[in-house]
Enzyme design. Sequence first.
Site, short mmCIF file in Angstrom:
data_model
loop_
_atom_site.label_atom_id
_atom_site.label_comp_id
_atom_site.label_asym_id
_atom_site.label_seq_id
_atom_site.Cartn_x
_atom_site.Cartn_y
_atom_site.Cartn_z
N VAL A 16 0.83 -1.20 0.00
CA VAL A 16 0.00 0.00 0.00
C VAL A 16 0.87 1.27 0.00
O VAL A 16 0.56 2.24 -0.67
CB VAL A 16 -0.97 0.01 1.21
CG1 VAL A 16 -1.78 1.30 1.27
CG2 VAL A 16 -1.89 -1.21 1.16
N CYS A 17 1.97 1.22 0.73
CA CYS A 17 2.82 2.40 0.92
C CYS A 17 3.27 3.06 -0.39
O CYS A 17 3.18 4.28 -0.52
CB CYS A 17 4.03 2.05 1.78
SG CYS A 17 3.59 1.43 3.42
N PRO A 18 3.73 2.30 -1.40
CA PRO A 18 4.18 2.98 -2.61
C PRO A 18 3.05 3.70 -3.35
O PRO A 18 3.29 4.71 -3.99
CB PRO A 18 4.80 1.87 -3.47
CG PRO A 18 4.22 0.60 -2.94
CD PRO A 18 3.96 0.85 -1.48
N ILE A 37 2.93 7.08 -1.63
CA ILE A 37 4.11 7.90 -1.91
C ILE A 37 4.03 8.47 -3.32
O ILE A 37 4.25 9.66 -3.54
CB ILE A 37 5.40 7.09 -1.71
CG1 ILE A 37 5.54 6.69 -0.24
CG2 ILE A 37 6.62 7.87 -2.18
CD1 ILE A 37 6.56 5.59 0.02
#
Length: 180
Positions: A50-52, A55
Site C-alpha cells: 500500500v505504501c508505494p 508515496i
Amino acid sequence: MLTVGDKLPAFKVPVQQGTSALPAGEMLDLGETNGKWKVLFYWPKDFTFVCPTEIVGYGDLKGDFEDRDAVLIGASTDTAHVHFAWRKSDEQLAAADFPWIADNKKELAEALGILSADEGVAFRATFIIDPDNIIQHVTVNGLNVGRNPAETLRVLDALQTDELCPCNWSEGDEVLRPAA
C-alpha cells in the site's frame, strides 16, 4: 498522540532524497519553517504494497503543494539506506522527489504518538503544520488502508482560507458567511 493545536517537535531527523548518491548523513530540521506549511505523512514500512501507492500519489501532487507554500515530507521507520534502495528499485518512487525521513530510531513517530505498539512501525498518519509549526490537521489510518493525497491538498486549501469551509468544500467554492 499530538493533535491540532500542538507544536511539531523541533527534531533534527535523518533524511534521504533522490537516487544519485548513497545517503551521507543528510539531516532535516523540523523546527525550521522558512514561512512555509508542512505536509508530513508517515507510512509503515518500505518494500510493502500500500505504501508505494501513497508515496507516488503524494509525489504526483508535489507541485500543487509547492504552489500553496507547503513542503511535502514523507517518513517511515526505515533507514536512509533502505529508502535509497527502495527508490533505486522503482522508477515511480525515484520520481517522488521530496525528503523521506529515516526514523529508524522511532523517536519522531513516538513523539507524535503514531507508533503501533503491536507492529513497531508508524501508522499511516498525516499532519498538516502551519508556518508557525502548529499542527492544524491530523488523520491516522490503520496499517492496511491507504490515504487520498488529493484530500490532504483539499484540507490544506481550506485551512489556508482561514474561513468557515463547509462539507466537501473545494478551492473556488464559496465559504460560509454567518448572517450578521
